[in-house]
Motif scaffolding. Structure first.
Motif, PDB file in Angstrom:
ATOM      1  N   ILE A  35       0.848  -1.198   0.000  1.00 12.36           N
ATOM      2  CA  ILE A  35       0.000   0.000   0.000  1.00 12.36           C
ATOM      3  C   ILE A  35       0.887   1.255   0.000  1.00 12.36           C
ATOM      4  O   ILE A  35       0.680   2.203  -0.777  1.00 12.36           O
ATOM      5  N   GLN A  36       1.940   1.195   0.872  1.00  6.67           N
ATOM      6  CA  GLN A  36       2.843   2.354   0.959  1.00  6.67           C
ATOM      7  C   GLN A  36       3.644   2.516  -0.329  1.00  6.67           C
ATOM      8  O   GLN A  36       3.841   3.601  -0.844  1.00  6.67           O
TER       9      GLN A  36
ATOM     10  N   TYR B 206       2.919   1.556  -3.367  1.00 10.68           N
ATOM     11  CA  TYR B 206       2.169   1.995  -4.543  1.00 10.68           C
ATOM     12  C   TYR B 206       1.283   3.212  -4.274  1.00 10.68           C
ATOM     13  O   TYR B 206       0.458   3.575  -5.100  1.00 10.68           O
ATOM     14  N   ASN B 207       1.458   3.792  -3.095  1.00  7.51           N
ATOM     15  CA  ASN B 207       0.715   5.011  -2.722  1.00  7.51           C
ATOM     16  C   ASN B 207      -0.790   4.862  -2.922  1.00  7.51           C
ATOM     17  O   ASN B 207      -1.451   5.696  -3.550  1.00  7.51           O
ATOM     18  N   VAL B 208      -1.332   3.743  -2.438  1.00  8.04           N
ATOM     19  CA  VAL B 208      -2.777   3.539  -2.547  1.00  8.04           C
ATOM     20  C   VAL B 208      -3.477   4.468  -1.566  1.00  8.04           C
ATOM     21  O   VAL B 208      -3.033   4.652  -0.434  1.00  8.04           O
ATOM     22  N   GLU B 209      -4.594   5.004  -2.042  1.00 10.87           N
ATOM     23  CA  GLU B 209      -5.295   5.988  -1.210  1.00 10.87           C
ATOM     24  C   GLU B 209      -5.867   5.365   0.052  1.00 10.87           C
ATOM     25  O   GLU B 209      -5.751   5.877   1.139  1.00 10.87           O
ATOM     26  N   ARG B 210      -6.538   4.217  -0.147  1.00 14.75           N
ATOM     27  CA  ARG B 210      -7.182   3.530   0.999  1.00 14.75           C
ATOM     28  C   ARG B 210      -6.078   2.933   1.874  1.00 14.75           C
ATOM     29  O   ARG B 210      -5.269   2.156   1.414  1.00 14.75           O
ATOM     30  N   ASN B 211      -6.083   3.298   3.158  1.00 16.32           N
ATOM     31  CA  ASN B 211      -5.036   2.800   4.054  1.00 16.32           C
ATOM     32  C   ASN B 211      -5.600   1.729   4.968  1.00 16.32           C
ATOM     33  O   ASN B 211      -6.284   1.998   5.942  1.00 16.32           O
TER      34      ASN B 211
END
Lengths: 378, 223
Positions: free
Chosen positions: A153-154, A156-161
């Motif tokens: 997630i970090q 690929y800079n996904v919005e949903r954390n």
């Protein structure tokens, strides 16, 4: 045929009570045997002490998983009491879910999650340890997967954390829904029984039933010896049918009687033991009934004294049941020696097959017996 | 009419019956006597179609033993020496059992009357509790259910009291004389044989029976 039925009923009326007892024996004996065996199995589950020092959700889930393990009886105690019971050999082993279990899992630390205690009498420690360790490994695996997902997630800079808890919870949910780590085994052509894992029975209901059914069939066919050897034998030669016809028609009457009770047995056993049954298995049962009735009918003709017949059929019944897999599965034996399946009609029945080598062989023997000319005209 | 011509029977190398020839007319009572092992039972069993015919010729009312065995059995009433009844059954159940498997249908009343004709009146009683004489009567009554034309009796009165013996003998005699049945029976009771039989055949080489019968003024034929 009606005349034969009427004359047979005259005999049955004289043996009413014993006949009913014998016919109900497979049902009653199977029910009693399985019930007692399951009770005994429950009583002989491995007693394992569990000490839970962590109050987390993950520790609680682990506890439930251990409690649901087949053949293990979990007793929750404090560590002191559990160790005393272990020393007194009341427990086979003791497992401690250490404080901070969930935190350690979360931190990806796999050391010191659980502590195990054993005594010099811990017979089942290794398999129980493996089972419990696998649950902890499962938790550790979920946690590691959660960490990797978070890294991705970090990365690929996904919005949903997603939080660690959410990922683990979702992972567990998917695992349960998809039964990814759970497999149910069933016999070929058999619907998977609706059964809780923890209530698994080591005994095959139809295997036990087939044993008692075979025994009853052999015992009830002693009429062949009695009527062949009695003084009545000569008189029976002066009937409107030949003596062989008389025997054969009586065999058919017995066959029908057995089948009626077989259907009664099926109904009760299916209901009582929550077994499933399909049309294929019913047909296999009919085929099994014809086979063993024919075997008993022909085998009884080889004897002159009912006592010797009874003495011989008991070990034969046990042997046929054992090699047919009535008591214990014989898949391993069949893999090495495939011809073993032809040695017992019990195996064919348990496999749900209709035609066995026994059925064909006995039909041929019955045909030869019927058409063979007697030395004496009687 | 029963015709027996040149009947011979061997058991291995031992000849039991050698060229036996005789005939019996309807309504006749014929006795077979002789020492044990002389061949009386073999002859009776052969006449009853229980032993295959090896050598010779037998014919009853035009039916040949060589080819009409099943039809002949409908005409034959065979009373074995052993009491051949279901001991655990009552008299009624025994009669009903064999009537069901018989060639002819009879009502319970007819079956009961058959027993009463033989002075067997314990209709509901269990066979095992009957006296020897009563059992013998039942043994004969069962063989009469299908109205046979010929009765073959193997020592029908052995081991029973005098009263029952006389009742059975008298009944058989009436069966022959009134109903025209052909009756052949074996017995060691010479008084009974001499009283009820029209003709007596001696089987075997022992002259004892022949001399005994001749001394009593009976006509004897040796087979």
């Amino acid at each position: 045929m009606i005349a034969i039925l009427k004359t047979r009923i005259l005999h049955w009326r004289k043996q009413g009570f014993s006949l009913i007892c014998w016919l109900l024996l497979p049902l009653l004996a199977t029910t009693i045997f399985i019930t007692i065996a399951d009770k005994w199995q429950e009583d002989t589950k491995i007693p394992v002490g569990l000490v839970v020092k962590d109050n987390s959700i993950m520790a609680d889930t682990l506890t439930k998983a251990i409690e649901a393990t087949p053949l293990i009886r979990v007793e929750k105690w404090s560590e002191d009491v559990a160790l005393v019971k272990l020393e007194q050999h009341e427990l086979d082993s003791v497992f401690v879910i250490e404080e901070g279990y969930q935190e350690s899992i979360k931190d990806n630390s796999r050391n010191q999650l659980l502590t195990a205690y054993i005594s010099d009498m811990s017979l089942a420690y290794t398999p129980v340890k493996e089972a419990i360790a696998s649950y902890a490994q499962q938790d550790a695996g979920s946690s590691r997967a959660a960490h990797i997902v978070r890294q991705m997630i970090q990365h690929y800079n996904v919005e949903r954390n997603w939080t660690w808890d959410e990922i683990v919870m979702t992972s567990n949910q998917i695992r349960e829904d998809e039964s990814l780590l759970h497999s149910s085994f069933s016999f070929h052509n058999q619907t998977v029984p609706v059964q809780e894992e923890n209530s698994i029975s080591l005994w095959n209901v139809w295997g036990i039933w087939s044993f008692f059914s075979l025994l009853t069939t052999f015992f009830l066919f002693d009429w062949v010896i009695k009527e062949k050897q009695s003084s009545i034998r000569i008189r029976l030669s002066f009937l409107k049918m030949s003596f062989k016809d008389y025997l054969l028609r009586n065999w058919i009457v017995y066959l029908i009687l057995f089948m009626l009770f077989d259907f009664l047995n099926i109904g009760i056993l299916v209901h009582y033991f929550d077994q499933s049954i399909n049309i294929q298995q019913v047909l296999a049962l009919i085929s099994y009934r014809i086979t063993i009735s024919m075997a008993a009918f022909l085998f009884a003709q080889c004897f002159r004294v009912p006592f010797y017949y009874v003495v011989v059929v008991i070990p034969i019944t046990i042997l046929l049941s054992v090699i047919g897999g009535a008591f214990i599965p014989i898949e391993g034996l069949v893999r090495n020696m495939p011809w073993v399946i032809h040695l017992s009609p019990v195996h064919t029945f348990l496999e749900g097959k209709l035609v066995s080598s026994w059925l064909i062989l006995l039909l041929v023997v019955l045909f030869i017996w019927y058409w063979r000319k007697e030395k004496v005209y009687a | 009419m029963l015709k027996v011509e040149s009947l011979s029977k061997n058991y291995d190398s031992k000849q039991v019956l050698a060229d036996v020839t005789f005939q019996v007319n309807p309504g006749e009572v014929v006795g077979l006597v002789g020492e044990n092992g002389a061949g009386k039972s073999t002859l009776l069993n052969t006449l009853a179609t229980l032993i295959p015919l090896e050598k010779g010729h037998i014919e009853f009312n035009g039916l040949r033993y060589e080819s009409d065995r099943q039809k002949l059995r409908q005409k034959i009433g065979f009373i074995p020496q052993d009491i051949a009844v279901w001991e655990e059954f009552s008299v009624e159940e025994n009669m009903v059992f064999f009537e069901q498997l018989s060639w002819v249908r009879k009502s319970r009343e007819q079956l009961r009357q058959l027993c009463l004709d033989m002075k067997l009146d314990r209709w509901k009683e269990k066979t095992q509790s009957l006296s020897g004489g009563m059992k013998r009567k039942l043994n004969i009554a069962i063989s009469l259910i299908h109205d046979p034309d010929i009765l073959l009796l193997d020592e029908p009165t052995v081991g029973i009291d005098l009263k029952s013996r006389k009742e059975i003998g008298s009944y058989l005699h009436d069966l022959a004389k009134v109903k025209g049945k052909t009756i052949i029976y074996t017995s060691h009771d010479m008084e009974e044989i001499m009283t009820y039989c029209d003709r007596i055949y001696v089987i075997g080489n022992d002259p004892f029976y022949k001399n005994l019968l001749l001394e009593n003024g009976k006509k004897v034929e040796v087979l």
